[in-house]
Scaffold this active site. Structure first.
Site, mmCIF file in Angstrom:
data_model
loop_
_atom_site.group_PDB
_atom_site.id
_atom_site.type_symbol
_atom_site.label_atom_id
_atom_site.label_comp_id
_atom_site.label_asym_id
_atom_site.label_seq_id
_atom_site.Cartn_x
_atom_site.Cartn_y
_atom_site.Cartn_z
ATOM 1 C CE LYS A 98 -1.751 2.769 2.843
ATOM 2 N NZ LYS A 98 -1.614 3.966 1.985
ATOM 3 C CD GLU A 140 13.467 0.630 10.006
ATOM 4 O OE1 GLU A 140 14.054 1.679 10.357
ATOM 5 O OE2 GLU A 140 13.778 -0.486 10.454
ATOM 6 C CD GLU A 147 10.337 13.003 10.910
ATOM 7 O OE1 GLU A 147 9.189 12.573 11.064
ATOM 8 O OE2 GLU A 147 11.254 12.329 10.423
ATOM 9 C CB CYS A 149 13.480 8.939 7.951
ATOM 10 S SG CYS A 149 14.437 7.819 6.905
HETATM 11 P P1 NAD Z 1 2.654 8.669 7.366
HETATM 12 O O1 NAD Z 1 2.953 7.980 8.651
HETATM 13 O O2 NAD Z 1 1.676 9.769 7.339
HETATM 14 O O3 NAD Z 1 2.134 7.612 6.262
HETATM 15 C C1 NAD Z 1 2.887 6.475 5.917
HETATM 16 C C2 NAD Z 1 1.958 5.449 5.280
HETATM 17 O O4 NAD Z 1 1.040 4.972 6.257
HETATM 18 C C3 NAD Z 1 1.101 5.978 4.121
HETATM 19 O O5 NAD Z 1 1.019 4.984 3.121
HETATM 20 C C4 NAD Z 1 -0.262 6.185 4.794
HETATM 21 O O6 NAD Z 1 -1.342 6.134 3.899
HETATM 22 C C5 NAD Z 1 -0.291 5.005 5.747
HETATM 23 N N1 NAD Z 1 -1.194 5.147 6.889
HETATM 24 C C6 NAD Z 1 -1.663 6.287 7.457
HETATM 25 N N2 NAD Z 1 -2.437 5.983 8.532
HETATM 26 C C7 NAD Z 1 -2.440 4.634 8.641
HETATM 27 C C8 NAD Z 1 -3.037 3.724 9.554
HETATM 28 N N3 NAD Z 1 -3.775 4.150 10.577
HETATM 29 N N4 NAD Z 1 -2.831 2.404 9.380
HETATM 30 C C9 NAD Z 1 -2.055 1.950 8.356
HETATM 31 N N5 NAD Z 1 -1.469 2.774 7.448
HETATM 32 C C10 NAD Z 1 -1.650 4.096 7.601
HETATM 33 O O7 NAD Z 1 4.082 9.139 6.799
HETATM 34 P P2 NAD Z 1 4.385 10.118 5.582
HETATM 35 O O8 NAD Z 1 3.966 11.484 5.953
HETATM 36 O O9 NAD Z 1 3.906 9.512 4.308
HETATM 37 O O10 NAD Z 1 5.992 10.020 5.539
HETATM 38 C C11 NAD Z 1 6.846 10.785 6.319
HETATM 39 C C12 NAD Z 1 7.312 10.023 7.535
HETATM 40 O O11 NAD Z 1 7.967 8.807 7.149
HETATM 41 C C13 NAD Z 1 8.345 10.791 8.340
HETATM 42 O O12 NAD Z 1 8.057 10.699 9.704
HETATM 43 C C14 NAD Z 1 9.657 10.073 8.026
HETATM 44 O O13 NAD Z 1 10.642 10.216 9.004
HETATM 45 C C15 NAD Z 1 9.189 8.669 7.889
HETATM 46 N N6 NAD Z 1 10.169 7.856 7.136
HETATM 47 C C16 NAD Z 1 10.951 6.948 7.814
HETATM 48 C C17 NAD Z 1 11.928 6.210 7.143
HETATM 49 C C18 NAD Z 1 12.799 5.204 7.858
HETATM 50 O O14 NAD Z 1 13.412 4.359 7.201
HETATM 51 N N7 NAD Z 1 12.912 5.257 9.173
HETATM 52 C C19 NAD Z 1 12.092 6.388 5.756
HETATM 53 C C20 NAD Z 1 11.289 7.327 5.103
HETATM 54 C C21 NAD Z 1 10.321 8.048 5.805
#
Ligand code: NAD
Length: 487
Positions: free
Chosen positions: A184, A258, A389, A292
């Site tokens: 997804k 992650e 962040e 991230c």
């Molecule tokens: P997000 O947490 O808003 O969304 C991530 C994914 O989760 C999306 O596909 C979203 O649709 C889905 N999602 C949202 N609510 C959900 C739920 N309740 N249940 C299941 N899935 C759900 O993150 P974002 O804004 O897309 O990305 C930015 C974040 O990602 C930042 O915090 C960044 O640090 C983190 N990130 C971490 C890494 C790592 O390797 N540690 C890498 C890249 C990004």
């Protein structure tokens, strides 16, 4: 070559299927603010169908039982197909996620395919049967064969910032060891997910092995909660990660999370300050700060803080912010209007908290979602700008007096994802690195050429479990001990 900017179907059970809800979503180019494509809006009914297909493919299909050499060969074909489509997929990545061409080449395709191939090839040699001789059981001769097996159906949930790279880094190890997957992607970057369905079809992956469903939180929540799914591999924010962990708890499925970061760069007084500033600037402005692991808290010995900030200011002045389609651009847009508002909100908070902008501090005119490189001084380590962040090109510079204070400030964070140290005394840097409560520490700019064997595991609120390297591959397996008695 089946690469599009508009899809009218989702990839389920090896085929393209119309969304059961019938809705569509525009895909916005963040550099222009305009739609350039559409995708079906996935629903929970579509997710149901995808989970059923992945379950069937795992329980009854050839994939988990296939000879590892054959499975690896199919995945290497998948990688080769995607690579051969790069010139057509690359512009989609640029328009959808706002990535510069250098990131498309180096991160999305370069590192993404390297991690994918590493997993496919490492699976060939890391699943040998281990044996242990039974000792301490009296006169009985026997032992155990220890084998690793796939977990089952893996739900892969990815964020918007590096979609192609992150999709590949998850799918490689999950598929390599024989799991089936429902991916997804972020609703902001669905095209980069769906194109992998076309790649899977072209490469000849068996039906149901990879399923791709677009959609938002409701669709993700079903994937997390469903008892037919054995594991969730999630990358995203800590807030969503906590919801995923809670949603997975009733079914007691495995989760690898992650999550976010607020990583510190420590610049000691003996550092090459220009090199440190170059690394600091390159990091917090990478992909407009939407990464991230980026180093966004700059802890600088007070004797060199002025030189450090001057160097950041000079680099900001030389930055060309704009549409990545223009080759002159050196920093692109934020992903969405909402993310732009969020980052601008932090600029207001910086002012309210008494911060001074050494450079930047005001959004640029649209229509795209642009914020210039911004460096904030005059705030303490507890300020919101130094703790939360932001996910935009905003760094906070905080002076320190000695190593003790630097380490204490470095560890004053809820997160523990990454970190860096600049010092000409590598022994001192090493000792400091050992004291930092974080998963990765880059000394004097190390790690720019990633080591595929090195695992990454977010500490504290930055994650649960491990990605990359052999231990990241093993996360997608279960161990089984088969004990035998000879006599
Ligand atoms: P997000 O947490 O808003 O969304 C991530 C994914 O989760 C999306 O596909 C979203 O649709 C889905 N999602 C949202 N609510 C959900 C739920 N309740 N249940 C299941 N899935 C759900 O993150 P974002 O804004 O897309 O990305 C930015 C974040 O990602 C930042 O915090 C960044 O640090 C983190 N990130 C971490 C890494 C790592 O390797 N540690 C890498 C890249 C990004």
């Amino acid at each position: 070559m089946d690469v599009r900017t508009s899809y009218d179907a989702l990839f389920i059970d090896g085929d393209w299927r119309a969304s059961q809800g019938g809705g569509t979503t525009d895909v916005i180019n963040p550099a222009t603010g305009s739609a350039f494509g559409t995708v079906p809006q996935g629903t929970v009914a579509d997710m149901e169908a995808a989970i059923a297909a992945a379950r069937r493919a795992f329980d009854e299909g050839p994939w988990p039982r296939m000879d590892q050499r054959e499975r690896t060969a199919l995945l290497l074909r998948f990688a080769a197909v995607l690579e051969s489509w790069k010139d057509v997929v690359g512009p989609v990545v640029m328009q959808e996620s706002g990535a510069l061409q250098t990131l498309i080449d180096g991160t999305h395709f370069g590192l993404g395919l390297a991690r994918f191939r590493y997993a496919a090839e490492t699976a060939l040699r890391s699943f040998d049967v281990g044996t242990s001789l039974g000792v301490g059981y009296g006169d009985v001769l026997g032992g155990s064969a220890v084998v690793r097996e796939p977990i089952g159906v893996v739900g892969a949930i990815t964020p918007f910032n590096f979609p192609t790279y992150l999709n590949l880094a998850k799918l490689g190890p999950a598929l390599a060891v024989g799991n089936t997957v429902v991916l997804k992607p972020s609703p902001l970057t669905p095209l980069e997910g769906l194109v992998l369905g076309a790649v899977a079809a072209e490469a000849g992956l068996p039906e149901g092995v990879l399923n791709i469903v677009t959609g938002g939180a409701d669709v993700g929540e079903l994937l997390v909660a469903d008892r037919r799914v054995d594991m969730i591999s999630f990358t995203g924010s800590d807030a969503t990660g906590a919801r995923v962990m809670a949603g997975a708890a009733p079914s007691l499925k495995r989760v690898v999370l992650e999550l976010g970061g607020k990583s510190a760069l420590i610049v000691r007084e003996d550092a090459d300050v220009q090199a440190a500033a170059a690394a600091a600037f390159g990091s917090f402005t990478l992909h407009a700060g939407q990464g991230c692991v980026l180093l966004t808290r700059h802890l600088v010995h007070r004797s060199v803080a002025e030189e450090f900030v001057d160097a950041l200011r000079a680099k900001a002045a030389a930055t060309v912010v704009g549409d990545p389609a223009d080759p002159a651009t050196t920093m692109g847009p934020l992903i969405s209007a909402a993310q732009h508002r969020r980052v601008c909100g932090y600029l207001d908070i910086a002012r309210e908290e008494g911060g001074r902008f050494a450079t930047g501090g005001a959004a640029l005119d649209g229509p795209g979602f642009f914020v210039p490189p911004t460096v904030v001084e005059g705030l303490g380590e507890h300020a919101r700008l130094a703790q939360e962040e932001i996910f935009g090109p905003v760094a906070t510079v905080i002076p320190f007096a000695d190593d003790e204070e630097a380490v204490r400030m470095g560890n004053n964070s809820d997160f523990g994802l990454s970190g860096g140290i600049f010092s000409r005394n590598t022994g001192a840097a090493w000792r400091m690195a050992r004291r930092l409560r974080t998963a990765v520490v880059r000394i004097n700019g190390g790690g720019t050429a990633p080591d595929l064997e090195a695992p990454t595991a977010g500490w504290k609120r930055s994650g649960v479990g491990t990605e990359h390297g052999l231990s990241g591959l093993h996360e997608f397996t279960l161990e089984k001990s088969i004990a035998f008695r000879v006599g």
